[in-house]
Structures are given as C-alpha cells and as structure tokens.
Design a protein around this motif. Sequence first.
Motif, short mmCIF file in Angstrom:
data_model
loop_
_atom_site.label_atom_id
_atom_site.label_comp_id
_atom_site.label_asym_id
_atom_site.label_seq_id
_atom_site.Cartn_x
_atom_site.Cartn_y
_atom_site.Cartn_z
N ASP A 80 3.49 -2.92 -1.02
CA ASP A 80 3.14 -2.79 -2.43
C ASP A 80 3.16 -4.14 -3.14
OD1 ASP A 80 5.87 -3.34 -2.70
OD2 ASP A 80 6.40 -1.30 -3.28
N LYS A 81 2.60 -4.15 -4.33
CA LYS A 81 2.57 -5.30 -5.25
C LYS A 81 2.01 -6.60 -4.68
CE LYS A 81 6.44 -3.52 -7.97
NZ LYS A 81 7.79 -3.80 -8.56
N PRO A 82 0.79 -6.60 -4.09
CA PRO A 82 -0.09 -5.47 -3.81
C PRO A 82 0.09 -4.98 -2.37
CG PRO A 82 -1.28 -7.50 -3.48
CD PRO A 82 0.11 -7.89 -3.93
N PHE A 83 -0.59 -3.89 -2.04
CA PHE A 83 -0.65 -3.35 -0.68
C PHE A 83 -1.56 -4.28 0.13
CE2 PHE A 83 -2.67 -0.42 2.43
CZ PHE A 83 -1.54 0.11 3.04
N VAL A 84 -1.07 -4.77 1.29
CA VAL A 84 -1.86 -5.71 2.09
C VAL A 84 -1.97 -5.20 3.52
CG1 VAL A 84 -2.11 -8.09 2.90
CG2 VAL A 84 -1.04 -7.64 0.67
N VAL A 85 -3.21 -5.14 4.02
CA VAL A 85 -3.45 -4.70 5.39
C VAL A 85 -4.35 -5.73 6.08
CG1 VAL A 85 -5.45 -3.29 4.75
CG2 VAL A 85 -4.21 -2.76 6.85
N ILE A 86 -4.08 -5.97 7.36
CA ILE A 86 -4.88 -6.93 8.13
C ILE A 86 -5.47 -6.20 9.33
CG2 ILE A 86 -2.86 -7.75 9.42
CD1 ILE A 86 -4.18 -10.55 9.42
N ASP A 87 -6.75 -6.44 9.59
CA ASP A 87 -7.43 -5.75 10.67
C ASP A 87 -8.40 -6.70 11.36
OD1 ASP A 87 -7.91 -2.93 11.88
OD2 ASP A 87 -9.92 -3.71 11.55
N GLY A 88 -8.50 -6.57 12.67
CA GLY A 88 -9.36 -7.47 13.43
C GLY A 88 -10.82 -7.06 13.47
N ALA A 89 -11.23 -6.12 12.60
CA ALA A 89 -12.62 -5.62 12.59
C ALA A 89 -13.60 -6.79 12.60
CB ALA A 89 -12.85 -4.75 11.36
N HIS A 90 -14.40 -6.88 13.66
CA HIS A 90 -15.25 -8.06 13.84
C HIS A 90 -16.69 -7.71 14.22
CE1 HIS A 90 -13.63 -6.94 17.77
NE2 HIS A 90 -14.71 -7.47 18.31
N ASN A 91 -17.00 -6.41 14.30
CA ASN A 91 -18.35 -5.98 14.60
C ASN A 91 -18.69 -4.78 13.73
OD1 ASN A 91 -17.28 -3.62 15.95
ND2 ASN A 91 -16.95 -4.87 17.77
N PRO A 92 -19.96 -4.36 13.68
CA PRO A 92 -20.34 -3.28 12.77
C PRO A 92 -19.53 -2.00 12.91
CG PRO A 92 -22.30 -4.43 13.52
CD PRO A 92 -21.15 -5.00 14.31
N ASP A 93 -19.34 -1.52 14.13
CA ASP A 93 -18.61 -0.25 14.30
C ASP A 93 -17.16 -0.36 13.83
OD1 ASP A 93 -20.83 1.01 15.23
OD2 ASP A 93 -19.94 1.70 17.10
N ALA A 94 -16.52 -1.47 14.15
CA ALA A 94 -15.13 -1.66 13.73
C ALA A 94 -15.03 -1.77 12.21
CB ALA A 94 -14.54 -2.90 14.39
N MET A 95 -16.00 -2.44 11.58
CA MET A 95 -15.99 -2.59 10.13
C MET A 95 -16.28 -1.25 9.45
SD MET A 95 -15.25 -5.14 8.11
CE MET A 95 -15.78 -6.72 8.82
N ARG A 96 -17.13 -0.44 10.07
CA ARG A 96 -17.41 0.89 9.52
C ARG A 96 -16.14 1.75 9.52
NH1 ARG A 96 -18.11 5.24 12.24
NH2 ARG A 96 -18.49 4.10 14.18
N VAL A 97 -15.37 1.66 10.59
CA VAL A 97 -14.12 2.41 10.68
C VAL A 97 -13.13 1.91 9.63
CG1 VAL A 97 -12.09 2.83 12.13
CG2 VAL A 97 -14.39 3.04 13.10
N LEU A 98 -13.05 0.59 9.46
CA LEU A 98 -12.16 0.02 8.46
C LEU A 98 -12.58 0.46 7.05
CD1 LEU A 98 -9.85 -1.89 7.63
CD2 LEU A 98 -11.52 -3.76 7.64
N ALA A 99 -13.87 0.46 6.79
CA ALA A 99 -14.37 0.87 5.48
C ALA A 99 -13.99 2.31 5.16
CB ALA A 99 -15.89 0.70 5.42
N ASP A 100 -14.06 3.16 6.18
CA ASP A 100 -13.69 4.57 6.01
C ASP A 100 -12.22 4.69 5.62
OD1 ASP A 100 -14.45 7.43 6.27
OD2 ASP A 100 -12.94 7.41 7.85
N PHE A 101 -11.39 3.83 6.17
CA PHE A 101 -9.97 3.82 5.82
C PHE A 101 -9.76 3.28 4.41
CE2 PHE A 101 -6.20 1.04 5.56
CZ PHE A 101 -5.21 2.00 5.56
N VAL A 102 -10.40 2.16 4.10
CA VAL A 102 -10.21 1.50 2.81
C VAL A 102 -10.59 2.41 1.64
CG1 VAL A 102 -11.06 -0.38 1.34
CG2 VAL A 102 -10.43 -0.83 3.72
N LYS A 103 -11.69 3.13 1.79
CA LYS A 103 -12.17 3.94 0.66
C LYS A 103 -11.23 5.09 0.33
CE LYS A 103 -15.24 7.04 3.30
NZ LYS A 103 -16.66 7.39 3.56
#
Length: 419
Positions: free
Chosen positions: A299-322
């Motif tokens: 918290d303050k703020p919430f910070v997450v790090i992800d190795g998403a480096h290609n379209p499919d991985a970024m799509r999965v990350l986006a689904d989580f972020v939203k």
Amino acid sequence: MNICEAMEYINGFSKLGKPVKDLGRFGKVMNMLGAPQDKLKFIHVAGTNGKGSVVRMLAAALADAGYVTGEFTSPYIHVYNDRIRINGKNIADDELCEIVEKIKPVFDDLRNECSQFELSTAIAFIYYAAKKCDVVVLEAGLGGKLDCTNIIKETLVSVITSVSYDHTKILGGRIEDIAQQKAGIIKKGCPVVYECQKYKETEAVIKATVEKLESRSSTPDMSQLKIIKSDHTGNMFEYKEKVYETSMIGAHQIDNAVTAITAAEMLMESGFLKLEYDNVYRGIKSAEVPSRCQVIKKDKPFVVIDGAHNPDAMRVLADFVKKIPKSPKVMVCGMMQDKDWKTAIGYITDHVDIGVCVDGFAQKTVPADKLAELFEKGITSDIKNVISKAEKLAGENGMVIIAGSLYLAAALNRNEIAV
C-alpha cells in the motif's frame, strides 16, 4: 578464483554465441566434461510463458517431499547464482568459483563460439551431479529443440506451458514453427504434460510429436477446476476435488498450478511415491518467482513487478491490472527491441493512467521516448529515479506496475530500488 573473477569470466561470453543447427557443439563440450547430465534425472520444461512458475512449483513440491531437487531457471533477477538452485538455495559463491575454474580450460578455446547460457548449463549439470540430486527441474532457455538443455537423453516428464509468439527471428515467424521448437524437448517414449494451448496449431504440433515419438501425454482437465478466489492477495481453487492456493498473484498462476499438478501426477505414477497431495499443495502455495506478478509493496501505493515482455504476457498482466481497485495506475515500462513491443504495450495502455518509460537497462532496449508515445500520458525517466517518480504520481491510493522485461526487473533489483 574469487566470485568477481568468476563472474568476469562468465560475462565474457556473449548471450547467444554462434548459431547452431544441432546440439553437436554442446554435446562435445559436455563429453569433455564427463557428461554429468547422464547421471541425472530430469523434468524438462519449455514454453513461452509460465515455465518459470511451473518449474518453481514442481521443484518446491519435490523438495517438500524429501527429494534432493535441482532447479535451473533463466534469466537471473537478483544475482547470477539464483538460476542454479538445490532445494530452494542458490549455488554458493565458492562452489560456483570452483566449477568455473574446473571448466575454464575447456571453454577457453570456445569463447567465440559458445554462449553464456551454454556455459551456465554446463556449470549447473556439474553442480547437480556433484550434489547427487534425485531430480532436476530444468527450464529450457530459448525454444527447446536446439536449446542446449535438450542435450539430456530422456526425461521423467517433459512439460510444455503456453506457447505464443516470441523470439520469432530465431524460432520462426509462424506459430507452428515456434511450437515445433518447443515440442523438440519431447523424448521418445517419455511422458509429456502440456498446458491447454491458445492456438489450435500449437496443440496440433504437440499432439503430432507425441504420437510420432510414442509418448504418453496428459493435459489438465479444466472441467474439474473451480476457482474459489483470484485477487491481489493470491488464488484459491479446487481441482479434482482438492483445494490449492497460490501466493503468486494473477489468474494465470492457476493455469500454471494445474499444469504443475498434472506433471506431479505423472511423477507419482512413475514411482515418485514420496510425492503426495500435501507436498504439491505446499509447493504450489510456497512458490514465489521474483518479478512474476510479484507484490513488492502492499500500500501507499500498491506496487507490483512483472516480467511481462511479449504480447501474451502483457495481455495477462493487463487482465490482472484492470481488476485492481486502485487509482491512479502508473506503469514503469521498459522493453527490448527484439520483442513485439508495440503490440504488447497496446494490451495494457487502456488500463493505466500514466506510463513512465525507461531505457538503457540492457543492450538493445527500446528508446524511452518511443515507448512514451504509445501511452495516452507518457513520460520518460532515468532508471535511478523511476520508482520514486512513479510512486509520487500514483500517490497513497494508487498502483505502480513495473513491467516490460525481466532485464528491467533485474536492473531495478541490482540498484536495490524494487526489492
């Protein structure tokens, strides 16, 4: 030789080495070193996304059952040693130095041919053999068929995770080409587990390879999956009437977990009798892979790090972020030129408010100003101050997402910014 000298030697090898058409070069090297890989038993894992998580889950479950378990992954995030582990512990500096000294006479004449990954794989095989590992969970580096980890002759089980477009200049531009490379880890008569695939062409290639090599295959039975929860605290699900949890966040970790469970079932059937449900449960729950949807600040703020480096991985990350109820959402973004970076970023721009873009954290990064152009509100930053800048923009009620490359994650960790 001390650790600085050992790392200087390792870093003296290029990332790719000379192109290969077969495994003959690495085979000769390993024969000169006594073929330590032939003394070991392997679970071989290939795929585009998810293989690191599956490796960690399986290795943790086997170690929990009492097996001396080697674990080989790439790339490293904190220190080089974390790619070569036994029962969750990194190879020690003195042991790494000893092995580098041992193999240096062999590799000295091959500095302009062999890659750093080939050198690292040789180090790992020697280490695991010396420590008499019961089993090694081995992550393929690039592709599978021509990857140097594929020098092994047989596997307890070959595992293929989600296959998608990545490294197309090396593996081929068609999904069938990429699938052929990944399916290359399948050994004649050896069991195979493969994740439910996004592309029907990929599944067709894997099935054809399984049939040709007379291997027994299994896939997760998704009809027996019931998701109990999936949020920013982790996942809980029921599979085949048994409950599991993941500490790693993101719904995609459920897919990784059921793939690991299916592989564990194969191992139990093949004689790993000490491996039971409780071990698999604890292995999956305890598994944490640095920079794979990793919460580094709650918290303050919430910070997450992800190795998403290609379209499919970024799509999965986006689904989580939203799905995360935080605002504003600020993305720290850095990507490599050899990835389909425009398509990848296109998946997530609608779900973040600001993109703070960086470059220079590795060779051949996309210029930060080019990345910034893809965000509705995009700015650039130097890497030293990027986290503090992003946190200020997010404020106490917001969220910071660090993604785009595992090399970015490694660079931030080396600077002790995102730990």
